[in-house]
Scaffold this active site. Structure first.
Site, PDB file in Angstrom:
ATOM      1  N   ASP A 116       0.825  -1.226   0.000  1.00  9.03           N
ATOM      2  CA  ASP A 116       0.000   0.000   0.000  1.00  9.03           C
ATOM      3  C   ASP A 116       0.851   1.264   0.000  1.00  9.03           C
ATOM      4  O   ASP A 116       0.366   2.358   0.248  1.00  9.03           O
ATOM      5  CB  ASP A 116      -0.960   0.011   1.192  1.00  9.03           C
ATOM      6  CG  ASP A 116      -0.221   0.071   2.527  1.00  9.03           C
ATOM      7  OD1 ASP A 116       1.028  -0.016   2.525  1.00  9.03           O
ATOM      8  OD2 ASP A 116      -0.888   0.212   3.570  1.00  9.03           O
ATOM      9  N   GLU A 167       3.245   2.170   2.065  1.00 10.02           N
ATOM     10  CA  GLU A 167       3.832   2.609   3.329  1.00 10.02           C
ATOM     11  C   GLU A 167       5.346   2.393   3.281  1.00 10.02           C
ATOM     12  O   GLU A 167       5.820   1.410   2.726  1.00 10.02           O
ATOM     13  CB  GLU A 167       3.264   1.803   4.510  1.00 10.02           C
ATOM     14  CG  GLU A 167       1.867   2.196   4.910  1.00 10.02           C
ATOM     15  CD  GLU A 167       1.390   1.404   6.115  1.00 10.02           C
ATOM     16  OE1 GLU A 167       2.223   0.711   6.743  1.00 10.02           O
ATOM     17  OE2 GLU A 167       0.188   1.463   6.425  1.00 10.02           O
ATOM     18  N   ARG A 206       9.258  27.468   1.782  1.00  9.16           N
ATOM     19  CA  ARG A 206       8.604  28.678   1.281  1.00  9.16           C
ATOM     20  C   ARG A 206       7.310  28.998   2.029  1.00  9.16           C
ATOM     21  O   ARG A 206       6.759  30.086   1.879  1.00  9.16           O
ATOM     22  CB  ARG A 206       8.349  28.552  -0.228  1.00  9.16           C
ATOM     23  CG  ARG A 206       9.628  28.712  -1.043  1.00  9.16           C
ATOM     24  CD  ARG A 206       9.415  28.417  -2.510  1.00  9.16           C
ATOM     25  NE  ARG A 206       9.370  26.985  -2.782  1.00  9.16           N
ATOM     26  CZ  ARG A 206       9.251  26.450  -3.988  1.00  9.16           C
ATOM     27  NH1 ARG A 206       9.167  27.244  -5.039  1.00  9.16           N
ATOM     28  NH2 ARG A 206       9.228  25.146  -4.160  1.00  9.16           N
ATOM     29  N   HIS A 213      15.299  28.868   2.619  1.00  9.81           N
ATOM     30  CA  HIS A 213      14.615  29.944   1.878  1.00  9.81           C
ATOM     31  C   HIS A 213      14.435  31.185   2.748  1.00  9.81           C
ATOM     32  O   HIS A 213      14.542  32.307   2.265  1.00  9.81           O
ATOM     33  CB  HIS A 213      13.257  29.445   1.378  1.00  9.81           C
ATOM     34  CG  HIS A 213      12.520  30.457   0.557  1.00  9.81           C
ATOM     35  ND1 HIS A 213      12.999  30.928  -0.647  1.00  9.81           N
ATOM     36  CD2 HIS A 213      11.355  31.114   0.787  1.00  9.81           C
ATOM     37  CE1 HIS A 213      12.149  31.821  -1.137  1.00  9.81           C
ATOM     38  NE2 HIS A 213      11.154  31.951  -0.291  1.00  9.81           N
ATOM     39  N   ASP A 273      14.427  39.800  -6.618  1.00  7.66           N
ATOM     40  CA  ASP A 273      13.368  40.447  -5.832  1.00  7.66           C
ATOM     41  C   ASP A 273      13.999  41.108  -4.608  1.00  7.66           C
ATOM     42  O   ASP A 273      15.192  40.955  -4.344  1.00  7.66           O
ATOM     43  CB  ASP A 273      12.296  39.431  -5.399  1.00  7.66           C
ATOM     44  CG  ASP A 273      12.890  38.215  -4.692  1.00  7.66           C
ATOM     45  OD1 ASP A 273      13.894  38.372  -3.979  1.00  7.66           O
ATOM     46  OD2 ASP A 273      12.347  37.107  -4.872  1.00  7.66           O
ATOM     47  N   LYS A 294       9.547  43.363  -8.578  1.00  4.81           N
ATOM     48  CA  LYS A 294       8.490  42.613  -9.260  1.00  4.81           C
ATOM     49  C   LYS A 294       7.284  42.414  -8.354  1.00  4.81           C
ATOM     50  O   LYS A 294       7.381  42.486  -7.129  1.00  4.81           O
ATOM     51  CB  LYS A 294       9.015  41.262  -9.742  1.00  4.81           C
ATOM     52  CG  LYS A 294       9.185  40.204  -8.653  1.00  4.81           C
ATOM     53  CD  LYS A 294       9.555  38.863  -9.252  1.00  4.81           C
ATOM     54  CE  LYS A 294       9.407  37.720  -8.269  1.00  4.81           C
ATOM     55  NZ  LYS A 294      10.288  37.742  -7.142  1.00  4.81           N
ATOM     56  N   ARG A 320       4.127  39.650  -7.612  1.00  9.06           N
ATOM     57  CA  ARG A 320       3.738  38.252  -7.852  1.00  9.06           C
ATOM     58  C   ARG A 320       2.236  38.131  -7.588  1.00  9.06           C
ATOM     59  O   ARG A 320       1.788  38.071  -6.435  1.00  9.06           O
ATOM     60  CB  ARG A 320       4.522  37.325  -6.927  1.00  9.06           C
ATOM     61  CG  ARG A 320       4.393  35.853  -7.290  1.00  9.06           C
ATOM     62  CD  ARG A 320       5.044  34.959  -6.261  1.00  9.06           C
ATOM     63  NE  ARG A 320       6.488  34.991  -6.285  1.00  9.06           N
ATOM     64  CZ  ARG A 320       7.236  34.260  -7.108  1.00  9.06           C
ATOM     65  NH1 ARG A 320       6.660  33.470  -7.988  1.00  9.06           N
ATOM     66  NH2 ARG A 320       8.538  34.331  -7.059  1.00  9.06           N
ATOM     67  N   ASP A 336      12.341  27.239  -9.308  1.00  9.43           N
ATOM     68  CA  ASP A 336      11.269  26.241  -9.362  1.00  9.43           C
ATOM     69  C   ASP A 336      10.782  26.085 -10.799  1.00  9.43           C
ATOM     70  O   ASP A 336      11.335  25.317 -11.574  1.00  9.43           O
ATOM     71  CB  ASP A 336      10.153  26.642  -8.409  1.00  9.43           C
ATOM     72  CG  ASP A 336       9.119  25.544  -8.206  1.00  9.43           C
ATOM     73  OD1 ASP A 336       9.144  24.560  -8.977  1.00  9.43           O
ATOM     74  OD2 ASP A 336       8.278  25.653  -7.309  1.00  9.43           O
ATOM     75  N   THR A 390      10.171  33.252 -13.026  1.00  3.12           N
ATOM     76  CA  THR A 390      10.796  34.463 -12.489  1.00  3.12           C
ATOM     77  C   THR A 390      12.140  34.715 -13.162  1.00  3.12           C
ATOM     78  O   THR A 390      12.430  35.830 -13.604  1.00  3.12           O
ATOM     79  CB  THR A 390      10.995  34.331 -10.966  1.00  3.12           C
ATOM     80  OG1 THR A 390       9.726  34.179 -10.345  1.00  3.12           O
ATOM     81  CG2 THR A 390      11.679  35.555 -10.386  1.00  3.12           C
TER      82      THR A 390
END
EC number: 2.7.6.1
Length: 322
Positions: A44, A46, A103, A137, A179, A202, A204, A232, A236
């Site tokens: 399953d 796990e 983040r 981050h 940024d 900028k 967002r 990511d 940007t």
């Protein structure tokens, strides 16, 4: 680095599935083999972990970035910590080159979770005694833990790479923050390269969608190096590079510590005006993402030094700006 004899030492290194090539590199730097452990799945899905050697009384270091698939890697880590605690390890040191959920470090809107804090609570409750991480981050995540945390930086590694590029004339280079939140990082790189900085202002409108507004600083006729901690979807960085070109930048390089590179990121890098994207191997890049425009630097030396210093009870602060 001098090798450590595993049999005369209480130091143990383990790798889970997050980034096995990096763990192997760290193992070679330190001079001890990776410990024997098996990560399997029940039918399953796990997670099941079996440690195949004694860790009683040992100083154990587990290498596991919580990168994609984030929840799988996080559960592997939590279960491994529990297994080590129940196997009577003396200390359980978690090496997280990339901290997933970082983040989500504050409440930006009403009724939002602070998931970076939740993950810290989970790691601590599972039984970890120390965390070694790279370019969180948000630096305040260090305060989410009530156990020691060593926060290493990627800027020195990235800066040294650009310093070694003979084709760059540093009288004409400007370091760019994509940024306002990344200004401190950009300033650290600019100090190391002895260059000015510029900032992209900028807005967002929603996550992973960026709209470039204007550029603060002189970039006309200069070679721009954009620095960020995470890349990511690449939206940007692509927009930032184009804005710099439109405002008169001669060439645009980009660099980041954590190449998340999800969704259309690779396609966007290919289609962008970015000449070269420099990343680290904090996250394992699959072969299909290793395009010509991407240069990968290894953080194995930095992390192995941190592990050795923690094990020998020496100062780690010397590595923060090494």
């Amino acid at each position: 680095m001098s090798s450590t004899n595993q049999h005369n030492s209480k130091l143990r290194l383990f790798s889970l599935k997050g980034n096995e090539p990096l763990a192997q590199e760290i193992s070679e730097h330190i001079g001890i083999p990776l410990g024997e452990c098996e990560v399997t799945r029940f039918s399953d899905q796990e997670v099941q972990i079996s440690i195949e050697e004694s860790v009683r009384g040992c100083e154990v270091f587990v290498i596991q970035p919580t990168s994609q698939p984030v929840n799988e890697h996080l559960m592997e880590l939590l279960i491994m910590i529990d297994a080590l605690k129940r196997a009577s390890a003396n200390s359980i040191n978690i090496v997280i080159p990339y901290y997933g959920y970082a983040r989500q470090d504050r409440k930006a809107r009403a009724r939002e979770p602070i998931t970076a804090k939740l993950v810290a609570n989970l790691i601590e409750t599972a039984g970890a005694t120390r965390v070694i991480s790279l370019d969180l981050h948000a630096p305040q995540i260090q305060g989410f833990f009530d156990i020691p945390i060593d926060h290493l930086m990627g800027v020195p590694l990235l800066s040294d790479y650009f310093k070694g590029k003979e084709e760059l004339n540093f009288d004409d280079v400007v370091v760019v923050s994509p940024d306002h939140g990344g200004v401190t990082r950009a300033r650290k790189m600019a100090d190391r390269l002895k260059t000015p900085i510029a900032i992209i202002d900028k807005r967002r409108p929603r996550p992973n969608v960026a709209e470039v507004m204007n550029i603060v600083g002189d970039i006309n006729g200069k070679t721009a190096i954009i620095i960020d901690d995470i890349m990511d979807t690449g939206g940007t960085m692509k927009l930032a590079a184009q804005a710099l070109k439109d405002k008169g930048a001669k060439e645009v390089y980009a660099c980041c510590t954590h190449p998340v590179l999800s969704g259309p990121a690779i396609e966007r890098i290919e289609d962008s005006v970015i000449k070269e994207l420099v990343v680290t191997n904090s996250i394992q890049l699959p072969e299909e993402k290793k395009i010509d425009k991407i240069t990968e630097l290894s953080v194995a030396g930095l992390l192995s030094q941190a592990i050795t210093r923690v094990y020998k009870e020496e100062s780690v602060s010397i590595l923060f700006d090494a």
